[in-house]
Design a protein around this motif. Structure first.
Motif, PDB file in Angstrom:
ATOM      1  N   TRP A  98      -1.352 -11.954   3.869  1.00  0.00           N
ATOM      2  CA  TRP A  98      -1.001 -10.683   4.503  1.00  0.00           C
ATOM      3  C   TRP A  98      -1.217 -10.775   6.015  1.00  0.00           C
ATOM      4  N   GLU A 103       5.189  -8.667   6.401  1.00  0.00           N
ATOM      5  CA  GLU A 103       6.544  -8.321   5.967  1.00  0.00           C
ATOM      6  C   GLU A 103       7.141  -9.416   5.102  1.00  0.00           C
ATOM      7  N   LYS A 106       5.397  -9.313   1.651  1.00  0.00           N
ATOM      8  CA  LYS A 106       5.931  -8.231   0.820  1.00  0.00           C
ATOM      9  C   LYS A 106       7.318  -8.586   0.276  1.00  0.00           C
ATOM     10  N   LYS A 107       8.121  -9.216   1.088  1.00  0.00           N
ATOM     11  CA  LYS A 107       9.467  -9.577   0.644  1.00  0.00           C
ATOM     12  C   LYS A 107       9.412 -10.592  -0.495  1.00  0.00           C
ATOM     13  N   ASP A 110       8.305  -8.887  -3.623  1.00  0.00           N
ATOM     14  CA  ASP A 110       9.435  -8.142  -4.175  1.00  0.00           C
ATOM     15  C   ASP A 110      10.384  -9.075  -4.925  1.00  0.00           C
ATOM     16  N   LEU A 178      -0.698  -3.478   1.251  1.00  0.00           N
ATOM     17  CA  LEU A 178      -0.039  -4.074   0.090  1.00  0.00           C
ATOM     18  C   LEU A 178       0.068  -3.094  -1.069  1.00  0.00           C
ATOM     19  N   ALA A 181       2.552  -0.426  -0.322  1.00  0.00           N
ATOM     20  CA  ALA A 181       3.958  -0.848  -0.391  1.00  0.00           C
ATOM     21  C   ALA A 181       4.497  -0.808  -1.810  1.00  0.00           C
ATOM     22  N   PHE A 182       3.618  -0.995  -2.809  1.00  0.00           N
ATOM     23  CA  PHE A 182       4.082  -1.107  -4.194  1.00  0.00           C
ATOM     24  C   PHE A 182       3.410  -0.084  -5.118  1.00  0.00           C
TER      25      PHE A 182
END
Length: 386
Positions: A98, A103, A106-107, A110, A178, A181-182
């Motif tokens: 992180w 970013e 996170k991508k 995903d 984190l 984000a989810f």
């Protein structure tokens, strides 16, 4: 470990009373009630999966860093899991990933979740871990140590980060960023906020003193739970008990274990022992009145096997996530004692962990047949219940 007594301060009592008065919209900012936890668990299939690290990764860094992230390999291997009827995987993250590239991290998460969803798998994501190398360093990782179990795995945070309390705000940013984000992502089953938090680490590394480790983790772990809850996650939070006796007696828990029990929405635990031990552990944890998931088990040479553990877990409606899926750079087919005597000349005939060879061939066909049969039976029962 020396048991520690616990005293409820006036401030803590006030916080509990205040949380009980919160409106429903803020219910996720405090520990779920047992009723909430059972309502969530009742919507799940019988949870069966593995702790997952793809073949070409030696640790969390190699699984997730941009130059070694391997979605094609992950897709292939999660296809094998789907073929067994598995519906979850436990997957480790790392705070330094992180800090390096939030970013991009996170991508890639995903992307992983999209692949997992394709294979009908909802993973448990692990934020921190206290096992093995206490000095994690990003970038190119060293090759596996020949004949040695999990020779590249890294702690999160490491010793330096755990001891540097002034630097803990970076962990707050990691957890909030984190989880935030989810937090509403239905592709995620749960958040395991810290794996074996009071584990000294193991291996041949220089580890912190046991009592120092417990003291530091006991300060940081409650904050990790609190940071995650500020994001109102739809998924439950947990941290699993893994050692010591008398889990059902709060006065016998150490400071870290008490946080785990009092903050986890669902009870998770580890057991690598004989079936009698597993059943006793399950019975002892029933005192907390919450759903249970066995998030680590299956060490063949230690008496923990699929043919003994799966029927017990099914009997008590406990989810199961074994250690090791595919034999790769982690080399977890080697037993724990390989750190003292590496298996270089004569690899063990009996695999300690793992289910598949790197080409997808099962180590033991009888095991995969059993997993397939039991997950199929459970799926049929779930469908009939609906």
């Amino acid at each position: 470990m020396k048991p520690m007594k616990f005293f409820l301060t006036g401030g803590a009592l006030a916080l509990i009373l205040a949380s009980q008065a919160l409106p429903a919209a803020y219910a996720e900012t405090v520990q779920w009630t047992p009723a909430q936890a059972h309502a969530w668990y009742g919507k799940q299939r019988w949870l069966v999966g593995s702790n997952y690290l793809n073949t070409s990764a030696i640790n969390q860094f190699e699984m997730w860093q941009a130059d070694t992230f391997n979605p094609e390999e992950i897709d292939r291997e999660l296809g094998w899991a789907q073929g067994l009827g598995m519906n979850t995987m436990r997957v480790y993250l790392h705070d330094q990933l992180w800090a390096q590239d939030p970013e991009g991290f996170k991508k890639r998460i995903d992307t992983f979740l999209t692949i997992a969803q394709k294979h009908k798998i909802k993973p448990v994501l692990v934020l921190f871990d206290s096992c093995w190398d206490p000095n994690p360093v990003l970038g190119k990782q060293h090759p596996p140590i020949p004949g040695t179990h999990n020779s590249g795995w890294v702690q999160s945070p490491g010793n330096a980060g755990l001891m540097d309390e002034a630097g803990w705000p970076k962990y707050e940013a990691y957890v909030k960023g984190l989880v935030g984000a989810f937090a509403k992502d239905d592709r995620i089953l749960a958040w395991d906020v810290w794996n074996e938090p009071d584990n000294r680490g193991g291996g041949n590394y220089k580890q912190l003193d046991e009592q120092v480790k417990i003291a530091q983790v006991a300060k940081l772990l409650p904050q990790v739970f609190a940071w995650a809850r500020t994001q109102d996650p739809r998924q439950p939070l947990t941290s699993g008990l893994w050692h010591n006796d008398n889990w059902d007696v709060k006065d016998r828990l150490n400071a870290v274990e008490r946080v785990q029990v009092e903050q986890s929405d669902i009870i998770t635990f580890h057991n690598y022992e004989w079936p009698e031990s597993l059943e006793n552990r399950i019975k002892s944890l029933q005192v907390y009145g919450r759903p249970m998931i066995l998030t680590e088990y299956m060490a063949r040479g230690n008496g923990s096997t699929f043919d003994s553990a799966l029927p017990i877990a099914r009997k008590y409606n406990v989810g199961v996530i074994n250690w090791g899926f595919v034999l790769g750079k982690s080399q977890t087919n080697m037993p724990w004692d390989s750190w003292e005597r590496p298996y270089t000349a004569n690899p063990p005939t009996l695999w300690f962990h793992d289910i598949f060879h790197a080409d997808g061939t099962p180590y033991r066909k009888a095991e995969v047949d059993q997993i397939k049969a039991m997950t199929a039976e459970a799926e049929k029962a779930f469908s009939q219940k609906k």
